[in-house]
Design a protein around this motif. Structure first.
Motif, PDB file in Angstrom:
ATOM      1  N   VAL A 183       0.842  -1.205   0.000  1.00 52.15           N
ATOM      2  CA  VAL A 183       0.000   0.000   0.000  1.00 52.15           C
ATOM      3  C   VAL A 183       0.874   1.251   0.000  1.00 52.15           C
ATOM      4  O   VAL A 183       0.649   2.179  -0.776  1.00 52.15           O
ATOM      5  N   LEU A 184       1.887   1.267   0.855  1.00 49.15           N
ATOM      6  CA  LEU A 184       2.747   2.443   0.921  1.00 49.15           C
ATOM      7  C   LEU A 184       3.620   2.595  -0.315  1.00 49.15           C
ATOM      8  O   LEU A 184       3.931   3.701  -0.732  1.00 49.15           O
ATOM      9  N   LYS A 185       3.983   1.474  -0.932  1.00 48.11           N
ATOM     10  CA  LYS A 185       4.830   1.527  -2.121  1.00 48.11           C
ATOM     11  C   LYS A 185       4.032   1.868  -3.376  1.00 48.11           C
ATOM     12  O   LYS A 185       4.473   2.658  -4.201  1.00 48.11           O
ATOM     13  N   ASP A 186       2.839   1.294  -3.511  1.00 45.63           N
ATOM     14  CA  ASP A 186       2.086   1.403  -4.757  1.00 45.63           C
ATOM     15  C   ASP A 186       0.986   2.464  -4.749  1.00 45.63           C
ATOM     16  O   ASP A 186       0.392   2.732  -5.785  1.00 45.63           O
ATOM     17  N   SER A 187       0.713   3.046  -3.608  1.00 42.42           N
ATOM     18  CA  SER A 187      -0.363   4.028  -3.520  1.00 42.42           C
ATOM     19  C   SER A 187      -0.003   5.299  -4.284  1.00 42.42           C
ATOM     20  O   SER A 187       1.120   5.803  -4.192  1.00 42.42           O
ATOM     21  N   SER A 188      -0.955   5.818  -5.002  1.00 43.45           N
ATOM     22  CA  SER A 188      -0.723   7.070  -5.729  1.00 43.45           C
ATOM     23  C   SER A 188      -0.540   8.226  -4.748  1.00 43.45           C
ATOM     24  O   SER A 188       0.160   9.192  -5.049  1.00 43.45           O
ATOM     25  N   LYS A 189      -1.139   8.115  -3.572  1.00 43.37           N
ATOM     26  CA  LYS A 189      -0.985   9.177  -2.566  1.00 43.37           C
ATOM     27  C   LYS A 189       0.445   9.244  -2.050  1.00 43.37           C
ATOM     28  O   LYS A 189       0.951  10.327  -1.760  1.00 43.37           O
ATOM     29  N   THR A 190       1.105   8.100  -1.945  1.00 44.24           N
ATOM     30  CA  THR A 190       2.506   8.092  -1.527  1.00 44.24           C
ATOM     31  C   THR A 190       3.359   8.799  -2.575  1.00 44.24           C
ATOM     32  O   THR A 190       4.236   9.597  -2.234  1.00 44.24           O
ATOM     33  N   ALA A 191       3.104   8.517  -3.823  1.00 42.75           N
ATOM     34  CA  ALA A 191       3.837   9.184  -4.904  1.00 42.75           C
ATOM     35  C   ALA A 191       3.566  10.684  -4.885  1.00 42.75           C
ATOM     36  O   ALA A 191       4.484  11.486  -5.112  1.00 42.75           O
ATOM     37  N   ASP A 192       2.332  11.067  -4.601  1.00 39.60           N
ATOM     38  CA  ASP A 192       1.988  12.490  -4.514  1.00 39.60           C
ATOM     39  C   ASP A 192       2.746  13.178  -3.386  1.00 39.60           C
ATOM     40  O   ASP A 192       3.203  14.313  -3.526  1.00 39.60           O
ATOM     41  N   ILE A 193       2.880  12.487  -2.261  1.00 38.60           N
ATOM     42  CA  ILE A 193       3.610  13.049  -1.118  1.00 38.60           C
ATOM     43  C   ILE A 193       5.076  13.258  -1.479  1.00 38.60           C
ATOM     44  O   ILE A 193       5.651  14.318  -1.200  1.00 38.60           O
ATOM     45  N   LYS A 194       5.680  12.260  -2.123  1.00 36.49           N
ATOM     46  CA  LYS A 194       7.083  12.385  -2.530  1.00 36.49           C
ATOM     47  C   LYS A 194       7.269  13.541  -3.495  1.00 36.49           C
ATOM     48  O   LYS A 194       8.202  14.335  -3.364  1.00 36.49           O
ATOM     49  N   ALA A 195       6.374  13.656  -4.467  1.00 36.97           N
ATOM     50  CA  ALA A 195       6.467  14.742  -5.449  1.00 36.97           C
ATOM     51  C   ALA A 195       6.288  16.099  -4.781  1.00 36.97           C
ATOM     52  O   ALA A 195       7.002  17.061  -5.097  1.00 36.97           O
ATOM     53  N   ASP A 196       5.355  16.168  -3.829  1.00 34.76           N
ATOM     54  CA  ASP A 196       5.114  17.420  -3.104  1.00 34.76           C
ATOM     55  C   ASP A 196       6.343  17.825  -2.294  1.00 34.76           C
ATOM     56  O   ASP A 196       6.740  18.999  -2.302  1.00 34.76           O
ATOM     57  N   LEU A 197       6.961  16.873  -1.626  1.00 35.06           N
ATOM     58  CA  LEU A 197       8.173  17.175  -0.844  1.00 35.06           C
ATOM     59  C   LEU A 197       9.306  17.639  -1.758  1.00 35.06           C
ATOM     60  O   LEU A 197      10.015  18.598  -1.429  1.00 35.06           O
ATOM     61  N   MET A 198       9.471  16.966  -2.888  1.00 37.72           N
ATOM     62  CA  MET A 198      10.523  17.364  -3.827  1.00 37.72           C
ATOM     63  C   MET A 198      10.285  18.788  -4.329  1.00 37.72           C
ATOM     64  O   MET A 198      11.216  19.585  -4.424  1.00 37.72           O
ATOM     65  N   LYS A 199       9.029  19.083  -4.641  1.00 40.98           N
ATOM     66  CA  LYS A 199       8.686  20.412  -5.150  1.00 40.98           C
ATOM     67  C   LYS A 199       8.937  21.485  -4.082  1.00 40.98           C
ATOM     68  O   LYS A 199       9.506  22.539  -4.372  1.00 40.98           O
ATOM     69  N   ARG A 200       8.522  21.199  -2.865  1.00 42.24           N
ATOM     70  CA  ARG A 200       8.660  22.181  -1.786  1.00 42.24           C
ATOM     71  C   ARG A 200      10.106  22.453  -1.408  1.00 42.24           C
ATOM     72  O   ARG A 200      10.447  23.570  -1.033  1.00 42.24           O
ATOM     73  N   PHE A 201      10.939  21.413  -1.458  1.00 41.12           N
ATOM     74  CA  PHE A 201      12.283  21.559  -0.917  1.00 41.12           C
ATOM     75  C   PHE A 201      13.389  21.556  -1.967  1.00 41.12           C
ATOM     76  O   PHE A 201      14.561  21.636  -1.619  1.00 41.12           O
ATOM     77  N   SER A 202      13.053  21.496  -3.237  1.00 41.83           N
ATOM     78  CA  SER A 202      14.095  21.443  -4.267  1.00 41.83           C
ATOM     79  C   SER A 202      14.903  22.741  -4.314  1.00 41.83           C
ATOM     80  O   SER A 202      16.124  22.698  -4.529  1.00 41.83           O
ATOM     81  N   GLY A 203      14.267  23.867  -4.116  1.00 41.64           N
ATOM     82  CA  GLY A 203      14.974  25.143  -4.128  1.00 41.64           C
ATOM     83  C   GLY A 203      16.007  25.232  -3.013  1.00 41.64           C
ATOM     84  O   GLY A 203      17.150  25.664  -3.239  1.00 41.64           O
ATOM     85  N   ARG A 204      15.596  24.822  -1.837  1.00 35.29           N
ATOM     86  CA  ARG A 204      16.536  24.848  -0.706  1.00 35.29           C
ATOM     87  C   ARG A 204      17.656  23.831  -0.902  1.00 35.29           C
ATOM     88  O   ARG A 204      18.797  24.086  -0.511  1.00 35.29           O
ATOM     89  N   ASN A 205      17.330  22.701  -1.511  1.00 37.35           N
ATOM     90  CA  ASN A 205      18.355  21.694  -1.772  1.00 37.35           C
ATOM     91  C   ASN A 205      19.396  22.230  -2.762  1.00 37.35           C
ATOM     92  O   ASN A 205      20.601  22.003  -2.595  1.00 37.35           O
ATOM     93  N   LYS A 206      18.935  22.938  -3.779  1.00 38.90           N
ATOM     94  CA  LYS A 206      19.854  23.545  -4.751  1.00 38.90           C
ATOM     95  C   LYS A 206      20.729  24.597  -4.074  1.00 38.90           C
ATOM     96  O   LYS A 206      21.924  24.713  -4.371  1.00 38.90           O
ATOM     97  N   HIS A 207      20.133  25.361  -3.170  1.00 44.07           N
ATOM     98  CA  HIS A 207      20.891  26.382  -2.437  1.00 44.07           C
ATOM     99  C   HIS A 207      21.983  25.725  -1.582  1.00 44.07           C
ATOM    100  O   HIS A 207      23.113  26.225  -1.527  1.00 44.07           O
ATOM    101  N   LEU A 208      21.653  24.607  -0.934  1.00 44.29           N
ATOM    102  CA  LEU A 208      22.649  23.878  -0.139  1.00 44.29           C
ATOM    103  C   LEU A 208      23.774  23.359  -1.024  1.00 44.29           C
ATOM    104  O   LEU A 208      24.950  23.410  -0.639  1.00 44.29           O
ATOM    105  N   ALA A 209      23.424  22.855  -2.194  1.00 48.22           N
ATOM    106  CA  ALA A 209      24.442  22.358  -3.125  1.00 48.22           C
ATOM    107  C   ALA A 209      25.363  23.493  -3.569  1.00 48.22           C
ATOM    108  O   ALA A 209      26.585  23.305  -3.677  1.00 48.22           O
ATOM    109  N   ALA A 210      24.798  24.665  -3.786  1.00 49.83           N
ATOM    110  CA  ALA A 210      25.606  25.825  -4.182  1.00 49.83           C
ATOM    111  C   ALA A 210      26.531  26.245  -3.039  1.00 49.83           C
ATOM    112  O   ALA A 210      27.712  26.595  -3.277  1.00 49.83           O
TER     113      ALA A 210
END
Length: 163
Positions: A32-59
């Protein structure tokens, strides 16, 4: 003797326990946790929210790495004052980077917890609906149920309900 047998039979009938078979539902929570579309949505949401800060850390890390290379490359030819300035700059950058990383990790973990709680509540709600419609008495993760004669795997129904 007949009276004793009759009395024993009557007592047994009064104290007999009716056996009620539970209808148990099982859920493969890993699937359920692996195949649920909601789990994928959560991962995508986290990536979207924190990608800018992650890029800043890399810089920040790249800047620190470049300054360390400059220091190692030029420490033999730099004046002591310039060397001290560069050392202080590197130390400040290291401290800032570590602080930024810790804050980033803390924020990501906190957001993951909030979103995970919402997902678990959604799963519980869906399981409850399936259990009521299928007249299940108990629903448990399949990893906990060692044996049940009357168990039903509701994982496919749960995945479908969570889409």
């Amino acid at each position: 003797m007949k009276k004793i047998v009759v009395v024993i039979v009557m007592l047994m009938s009064f104290f007999s326990v009716s056996v009620y078979a539970l209808k148990v539902g099982t859920v493969n929570m890993e699937a359920v946790l692996k195949d649920s579309s909601k789990t994928a949505d959560i991962k995508a949401d986290l990536m979207k929210r924190f990608s800018g800060r992650n890029k800043h850390l890399a810089a920040q890390a790249k800047t620190l790495q470049d300054d360390l290379k400059t220091y190692e490359k030029n420490k033999a030819v730099m004046s002591p004052d310039k060397l001290d300035q560069l050392k202080k700059k590197i130390q400040t950058e290291e401290a800032s980077l570590q602080q930024s990383k810790q804050k980033f990790q803390s924020d990501v973990a906190s957001e993951q917890m909030v979103l995970s709680r919402k997902l678990i509540e959604s799963i519980k709600t869906s399981i409850s609906g399936i259990a009521k419609s299928d007249h299940l008495d108990l629903v448990m993760p399949n990893t906990v149920v060692l044996y049940s004669q009357n168990s039903v795997d509701i994982t496919p129904q749960l995945l479908k309900a969570m889409k």
